[in-house]
Scaffold this motif. Structure first.
Motif, PDB file in Angstrom:
ATOM      1  N   GLY A 142      16.765  56.005 -21.668  1.00 19.23           N
ATOM      2  CA  GLY A 142      16.046  54.994 -20.888  1.00 19.23           C
ATOM      3  C   GLY A 142      16.939  53.816 -20.517  1.00 19.23           C
ATOM      4  N   LYS A 143      17.854  53.463 -21.415  1.00 17.05           N
ATOM      5  CA  LYS A 143      18.787  52.375 -21.116  1.00 17.05           C
ATOM      6  C   LYS A 143      19.732  52.780 -19.990  1.00 17.05           C
ATOM      7  CE  LYS A 143      20.388  50.174 -24.874  1.00 17.05           C
ATOM      8  NZ  LYS A 143      20.836  49.969 -26.281  1.00 17.05           N
ATOM      9  N   LYS A 144      20.194  54.031 -20.020  1.00 22.58           N
ATOM     10  CA  LYS A 144      21.093  54.512 -18.963  1.00 22.58           C
ATOM     11  C   LYS A 144      20.383  54.572 -17.617  1.00 22.58           C
ATOM     12  CE  LYS A 144      24.124  57.095 -21.978  1.00 22.58           C
ATOM     13  NZ  LYS A 144      24.364  58.360 -22.631  1.00 22.58           N
ATOM     14  N   SER A 145      19.076  54.837 -17.657  1.00 22.92           N
ATOM     15  CA  SER A 145      18.270  54.869 -16.436  1.00 22.92           C
ATOM     16  C   SER A 145      17.855  53.467 -16.000  1.00 22.92           C
ATOM     17  CB  SER A 145      17.005  55.708 -16.652  1.00 22.92           C
ATOM     18  OG  SER A 145      17.318  57.010 -17.037  1.00 22.92           O
ATOM     19  N   GLU A 146      18.273  52.468 -16.774  1.00 20.35           N
ATOM     20  CA  GLU A 146      17.950  51.064 -16.527  1.00 20.35           C
ATOM     21  C   GLU A 146      16.446  50.802 -16.553  1.00 20.35           C
ATOM     22  OE1 GLU A 146      20.052  49.774 -13.029  1.00 20.35           O
ATOM     23  OE2 GLU A 146      22.000  50.141 -13.964  1.00 20.35           O
ATOM     24  N   LEU A 147      15.743  51.564 -17.391  1.00 17.79           N
ATOM     25  CA  LEU A 147      14.301  51.378 -17.566  1.00 17.79           C
ATOM     26  C   LEU A 147      13.968  50.736 -18.912  1.00 17.79           C
ATOM     27  CD1 LEU A 147      13.135  54.780 -16.097  1.00 17.79           C
ATOM     28  CD2 LEU A 147      12.794  52.519 -15.079  1.00 17.79           C
ATOM     29  N   LEU A 152      18.287  46.060 -26.444  1.00 17.32           N
ATOM     30  CA  LEU A 152      17.676  46.665 -27.626  1.00 17.32           C
ATOM     31  C   LEU A 152      18.679  47.564 -28.331  1.00 17.32           C
ATOM     32  CD1 LEU A 152      14.162  47.735 -26.288  1.00 17.32           C
ATOM     33  CD2 LEU A 152      14.695  45.791 -27.752  1.00 17.32           C
ATOM     34  N   ASP A 153      18.761  47.439 -29.640  1.00 21.62           N
ATOM     35  CA  ASP A 153      19.566  48.355 -30.435  1.00 21.62           C
ATOM     36  C   ASP A 153      18.768  49.655 -30.582  1.00 21.62           C
ATOM     37  OD1 ASP A 153      21.845  48.872 -32.420  1.00 21.62           O
ATOM     38  OD2 ASP A 153      20.026  49.286 -33.597  1.00 21.62           O
ATOM     39  N   SER A 154      19.329  50.751 -30.138  1.00 19.98           N
ATOM     40  CA  SER A 154      18.592  52.020 -30.100  1.00 19.98           C
ATOM     41  C   SER A 154      18.174  52.511 -31.478  1.00 19.98           C
ATOM     42  CB  SER A 154      19.420  53.094 -29.386  1.00 19.98           C
ATOM     43  OG  SER A 154      19.641  52.706 -28.059  1.00 19.98           O
ATOM     44  N   GLN A 155      19.038  52.371 -32.469  1.00 22.64           N
ATOM     45  CA  GLN A 155      18.709  52.816 -33.826  1.00 22.64           C
ATOM     46  C   GLN A 155      17.568  51.994 -34.424  1.00 22.64           C
ATOM     47  OE1 GLN A 155      19.743  55.417 -35.695  1.00 22.64           O
ATOM     48  NE2 GLN A 155      20.996  56.161 -34.026  1.00 22.64           N
ATOM     49  N   THR A 156      17.665  50.687 -34.297  1.00 21.39           N
ATOM     50  CA  THR A 156      16.618  49.813 -34.823  1.00 21.39           C
ATOM     51  C   THR A 156      15.301  50.065 -34.098  1.00 21.39           C
ATOM     52  OG1 THR A 156      18.280  48.144 -35.360  1.00 21.39           O
ATOM     53  CG2 THR A 156      15.987  47.408 -35.252  1.00 21.39           C
ATOM     54  N   THR A 157      15.370  50.215 -32.801  1.00 24.08           N
ATOM     55  CA  THR A 157      14.176  50.477 -31.998  1.00 24.08           C
ATOM     56  C   THR A 157      13.538  51.802 -32.397  1.00 24.08           C
ATOM     57  OG1 THR A 157      15.121  49.203 -30.170  1.00 24.08           O
ATOM     58  CG2 THR A 157      13.299  50.700 -29.638  1.00 24.08           C
ATOM     59  N   LEU A 183       5.523  50.353 -25.048  1.00 23.85           N
ATOM     60  CA  LEU A 183       6.094  50.427 -23.702  1.00 23.85           C
ATOM     61  C   LEU A 183       6.478  49.038 -23.189  1.00 23.85           C
ATOM     62  CD1 LEU A 183       3.813  53.114 -22.052  1.00 23.85           C
ATOM     63  CD2 LEU A 183       6.232  53.339 -22.613  1.00 23.85           C
ATOM     64  N   SER A 184       5.630  48.068 -23.446  1.00 21.13           N
ATOM     65  CA  SER A 184       5.901  46.709 -23.021  1.00 21.13           C
ATOM     66  C   SER A 184       7.178  46.191 -23.690  1.00 21.13           C
ATOM     67  CB  SER A 184       4.709  45.823 -23.384  1.00 21.13           C
ATOM     68  OG  SER A 184       4.987  44.488 -23.062  1.00 21.13           O
ATOM     69  N   GLY A 185       7.312  46.445 -24.978  1.00 15.98           N
ATOM     70  CA  GLY A 185       8.505  46.017 -25.695  1.00 15.98           C
ATOM     71  C   GLY A 185       9.772  46.710 -25.218  1.00 15.98           C
ATOM     72  N   LEU A 186       9.660  47.986 -24.894  1.00 13.30           N
ATOM     73  CA  LEU A 186      10.822  48.737 -24.433  1.00 13.30           C
ATOM     74  C   LEU A 186      11.250  48.347 -23.028  1.00 13.30           C
ATOM     75  CD1 LEU A 186       9.964  52.351 -25.642  1.00 13.30           C
ATOM     76  CD2 LEU A 186      11.775  50.878 -26.519  1.00 13.30           C
ATOM     77  N   MET A 187      10.246  48.215 -22.143  1.00 13.40           N
ATOM     78  CA  MET A 187      10.535  48.073 -20.731  1.00 13.40           C
ATOM     79  C   MET A 187      10.332  46.660 -20.212  1.00 13.40           C
ATOM     80  SD  MET A 187       8.789  51.546 -19.423  1.00 13.40           S
ATOM     81  CE  MET A 187       9.250  53.104 -20.141  1.00 13.40           C
ATOM     82  N   GLY A 188       9.756  45.823 -21.035  1.00 16.95           N
ATOM     83  CA  GLY A 188       9.520  44.456 -20.605  1.00 16.95           C
ATOM     84  C   GLY A 188       8.208  44.299 -19.878  1.00 16.95           C
ATOM     85  N   LYS A 189       7.483  45.392 -19.658  1.00 17.69           N
ATOM     86  CA  LYS A 189       6.184  45.356 -19.010  1.00 17.69           C
ATOM     87  C   LYS A 189       5.467  46.662 -19.327  1.00 17.69           C
ATOM     88  CE  LYS A 189       8.064  47.090 -14.645  1.00 17.69           C
ATOM     89  NZ  LYS A 189       9.381  47.386 -15.070  1.00 17.69           N
TER      90      LYS A 189
END
Length: 192
Positions: A142-147, A152-157, A183-189
């Motif tokens: 999701g980070k690579k897709s800029e979504l 966010l640290d992927s392991q902690t998340t 979803l809101s926490g991951l994507m900001g919305k």
């Protein structure tokens, strides 16, 4: 030979139920033998220690969890749909496979404790870390897709998501809120 393999499966089923109810420390091999309807010596024929028996139960639980949640997202190319499918599959697993979920939930902290003694506990931790790495890879995608928020640290998340889903999935009415919150926490919305 079939009787031996069915006895082994009975032992594993009894151990899974016992560990889910009482945790690793709360269960004796004698209790597992009684639940399985076998002699304690037969358990030791298959599993040289309670730790090795627990390792088999733990590995099977994680394998079933991974198969359930990652099979759902295989082949999905649209990331938002993929992460939603992942969350729903995880919640479905926790709510529909309560015994396995409780095994994982009850012992996750012990397994993740860095001071775990012995090779078995180190293998248990490595196995759980491998599962968390798969979840973290989904976050990285999701980070690579800029979504996904790149900060966010992927392991902690991954760890936070898995712990939150297990802890709150028992409340059926909150499932939609949990999904929206994550979803809101991951994507900001919240994505629809």
């Amino acid at each position: 030979m079939k009787n031996l393999s069915s006895a082994r499966e009975k032992i594993l089923e009894a151990a899974k139920a016992a560990f889910s109810e009482k945790g690793f420390d709360g269960v004796s091999m004698e209790e597992i033998a009684q639940r399985a309807g076998v002699r304690k010596a037969l358990i030791y024929y298959y599993f040289p220690s309670k730790e090795v028996l627990f390792e088999e139960v733990w590995n099977r639980a994680l394998e079933e969890l991974e198969n359930h949640i990652f099979r759902e997202v295989e082949g999905e190319s649209y990331y938002v749909r993929k992460i939603k499918m992942f969350l729903r599959a995880y919640i479905d697993f926790v709510t529909s496979r309560k015994v396995l979920s409780k095994v994982i939930e009850k012992e996750r902290a012990s397994v993740m404790d860095e001071s775990g003694e012995g090779d078995v506990w180190k293998r248990l931790k490595r196995r759980y870390d491998a599962f968390l790495n798969r979840v973290a890879q989904l976050i990285e995608e999701g980070k690579k897709s800029e979504l996904i928020n790149p900060e966010l640290d992927s392991q902690t998340t991954a760890r936070l998501i898995t712990e939150a889903l297990v802890a709150t999935a028992s409340s059926g009415s909150a499932v939609q809120s949990i999904e929206s919150f994550i979803l809101s926490g991951l994507m900001g919305k919240t994505e629809s």
